[in-house]
Scaffold this active site. Structure first.
Site, mmCIF file in Angstrom:
data_model
loop_
_atom_site.group_PDB
_atom_site.id
_atom_site.type_symbol
_atom_site.label_atom_id
_atom_site.label_comp_id
_atom_site.label_asym_id
_atom_site.label_seq_id
_atom_site.Cartn_x
_atom_site.Cartn_y
_atom_site.Cartn_z
ATOM 1 N N GLU A 36 -52.799 -73.128 27.270
ATOM 2 C CA GLU A 36 -53.171 -72.237 28.367
ATOM 3 C C GLU A 36 -51.996 -71.328 28.652
ATOM 4 O O GLU A 36 -50.856 -71.769 28.587
ATOM 5 C CB GLU A 36 -53.487 -73.020 29.641
ATOM 6 C CG GLU A 36 -54.803 -73.719 29.643
ATOM 7 C CD GLU A 36 -54.609 -75.223 29.736
ATOM 8 O OE1 GLU A 36 -53.517 -75.652 30.134
ATOM 9 O OE2 GLU A 36 -55.549 -75.951 29.387
ATOM 10 N N TYR A 81 -48.605 -65.815 20.707
ATOM 11 C CA TYR A 81 -49.755 -66.622 20.281
ATOM 12 C C TYR A 81 -50.698 -65.803 19.394
ATOM 13 O O TYR A 81 -51.270 -66.328 18.438
ATOM 14 C CB TYR A 81 -50.490 -67.195 21.495
ATOM 15 C CG TYR A 81 -49.592 -68.033 22.389
ATOM 16 C CD1 TYR A 81 -48.635 -68.878 21.840
ATOM 17 C CD2 TYR A 81 -49.679 -67.958 23.767
ATOM 18 C CE1 TYR A 81 -47.798 -69.628 22.640
ATOM 19 C CE2 TYR A 81 -48.851 -68.720 24.584
ATOM 20 C CZ TYR A 81 -47.902 -69.541 24.009
ATOM 21 O OH TYR A 81 -47.075 -70.287 24.806
HETATM 22 C C1 LIG Z 1 -42.955 -66.514 25.021
HETATM 23 C C2 LIG Z 1 -41.561 -66.753 24.416
HETATM 24 C C3 LIG Z 1 -41.406 -68.258 24.131
HETATM 25 C C4 LIG Z 1 -41.443 -65.968 23.098
HETATM 26 O O1 LIG Z 1 -40.215 -66.325 22.490
HETATM 27 P P1 LIG Z 1 -39.416 -65.283 21.560
HETATM 28 O O2 LIG Z 1 -38.341 -66.055 20.881
HETATM 29 O O3 LIG Z 1 -39.010 -64.095 22.349
HETATM 30 O O4 LIG Z 1 -40.558 -64.855 20.531
HETATM 31 P P2 LIG Z 1 -40.339 -64.367 19.023
HETATM 32 O O5 LIG Z 1 -39.099 -63.549 18.948
HETATM 33 O O6 LIG Z 1 -40.442 -65.550 18.128
HETATM 34 O O7 LIG Z 1 -41.598 -63.409 18.843
HETATM 35 C C5 LIG Z 1 -42.744 -63.863 18.169
HETATM 36 C C6 LIG Z 1 -43.780 -62.766 18.164
HETATM 37 O O8 LIG Z 1 -44.222 -62.509 19.498
HETATM 38 C C7 LIG Z 1 -44.124 -61.115 19.798
HETATM 39 N N1 LIG Z 1 -43.431 -60.943 21.062
HETATM 40 C C8 LIG Z 1 -42.568 -61.791 21.656
HETATM 41 N N2 LIG Z 1 -42.132 -61.288 22.816
HETATM 42 C C9 LIG Z 1 -42.748 -60.078 22.955
HETATM 43 C C10 LIG Z 1 -42.722 -59.045 23.954
HETATM 44 N N3 LIG Z 1 -41.955 -59.169 25.064
HETATM 45 N N4 LIG Z 1 -43.467 -57.956 23.763
HETATM 46 C C11 LIG Z 1 -44.236 -57.818 22.668
HETATM 47 N N5 LIG Z 1 -44.304 -58.748 21.678
HETATM 48 C C12 LIG Z 1 -43.574 -59.854 21.836
HETATM 49 C C13 LIG Z 1 -43.292 -60.471 18.752
HETATM 50 O O9 LIG Z 1 -43.925 -59.283 18.380
HETATM 51 C C14 LIG Z 1 -43.224 -61.447 17.620
HETATM 52 O O10 LIG Z 1 -44.077 -61.063 16.585
HETATM 53 P P3 LIG Z 1 -43.476 -60.426 15.258
HETATM 54 O O11 LIG Z 1 -42.457 -61.405 14.735
HETATM 55 O O12 LIG Z 1 -44.682 -60.278 14.388
HETATM 56 O O13 LIG Z 1 -42.857 -59.148 15.682
HETATM 57 C C15 LIG Z 1 -40.446 -66.228 25.370
HETATM 58 O O14 LIG Z 1 -40.736 -64.906 25.732
HETATM 59 C C16 LIG Z 1 -40.264 -67.070 26.621
HETATM 60 O O15 LIG Z 1 -39.552 -68.076 26.623
HETATM 61 N N6 LIG Z 1 -40.914 -66.648 27.740
HETATM 62 C C17 LIG Z 1 -40.727 -67.350 29.010
HETATM 63 C C18 LIG Z 1 -41.416 -68.708 28.998
HETATM 64 C C19 LIG Z 1 -42.893 -68.558 28.687
HETATM 65 O O16 LIG Z 1 -43.574 -67.706 29.212
HETATM 66 N N7 LIG Z 1 -43.410 -69.479 27.827
HETATM 67 C C20 LIG Z 1 -44.807 -69.477 27.427
HETATM 68 C C21 LIG Z 1 -45.642 -70.174 28.426
HETATM 69 S S1 LIG Z 1 -47.381 -70.163 27.984
#
Ligand SMILES: CC(C)(COP(=O)(O)OP(=O)(O)OC[C@H]1O[C@@H](n2cnc3c(N)ncnc32)[C@H](O)[C@@H]1OP(=O)(O)O)[C@@H](O)C(=O)NCCC(=O)NCCS
Length: 155
Positions: free
Chosen positions: A111, A123
């Site tokens: 979720e 995701y």
């Molecule tokens: C969600 C989260 C875990 C993503 O981690 P991250 O290390 O920044 O993600 P990645 O660098 O591995 O990115 C993976 C993909 O997601 C996309 N993505 C990640 N952050 C993005 C952003 N801010 N805007 C657009 N795309 C994004 C990227 O395009 C990437 O795809 P690609 O490799 O094809 O370009 C991070 O933003 C986070 O910790 N957020 C706060 C906690 C949270 O919300 N957790 C999820 C709860 S459901």
């Protein structure tokens, strides 16, 4: 840029102060309490698996999964803001998928808040499909999007 290649290991009880500090930084709306993490870790290895991503000794990300029978659920995932956007979230999520597959799961659910653009993007790129909406799931006006990914295929 990361100073060195990150590594993944199982989360330990002693990691909880650092993990909880990151939780508060990453989840401003509704961070888990330390007690919630304790409760989750108490269920390792029966139905849970939790991992941390480290650069050197520093924890820069964490994630956890529940596996019960053929179904798995992403319990949480977070990457430290200073190293987001460098593939760590994708690596953590893939580690959860691998673990769930090894435990016999054939699909994984999660979720996510409908306004969490970065998580939704992660995701989407990892092959999750939107299967429903839980209106006001987190709070009035904060709905959850339910997503699912098939884990069928080779280990
Ligand atoms: C969600 C989260 C875990 C993503 O981690 P991250 O290390 O920044 O993600 P990645 O660098 O591995 O990115 C993976 C993909 O997601 C996309 N993505 C990640 N952050 C993005 C952003 N801010 N805007 C657009 N795309 C994004 C990227 O395009 C990437 O795809 P690609 O490799 O094809 O370009 C991070 O933003 C986070 O910790 N957020 C706060 C906690 C949270 O919300 N957790 C999820 C709860 S459901």
């Amino acid at each position: 840029m990361l100073a060195e290649t990150p590594s993944l290991r199982a989360m330990h009880w002693s990691d909880l102060p650092a993990v909880h500090a990151m939780e508060v930084e990453c989840f401003r709306h509704d961070p888990w309490t330390v007690e919630a993490f304790w409760s989750e870790l108490a269920q390792v290895p029966d139905t849970r698996w939790y991992a941390v991503m480290c650069v050197g000794q520093e924890i820069v990300g964490y994630a956890g999964v529940m596996v019960v029978g053929a179904d798995a659920d992403v319990q949480t995932i977070a990457v430290a803001p200073k190293v987001q956007g460098q593939g760590l979230g994708a690596a953590l999520l893939q580690a959860l998928h691998d673990h769930a597959r090894q435990r016999g799961a054939s699909r994984i659910f999660l979720e996510v808040r409908d306004d969490n653009a970065s998580a939704l993007a992660l995701y989407d790129t990892q092959g999750y499909e939107r299967t429903g909406v839980r209106t006001n799931y987190y709070a009035p006006g904060a709905s959850a999007i339910v997503m699912m990914k098939s884990l069928a295929g080779a280990l």
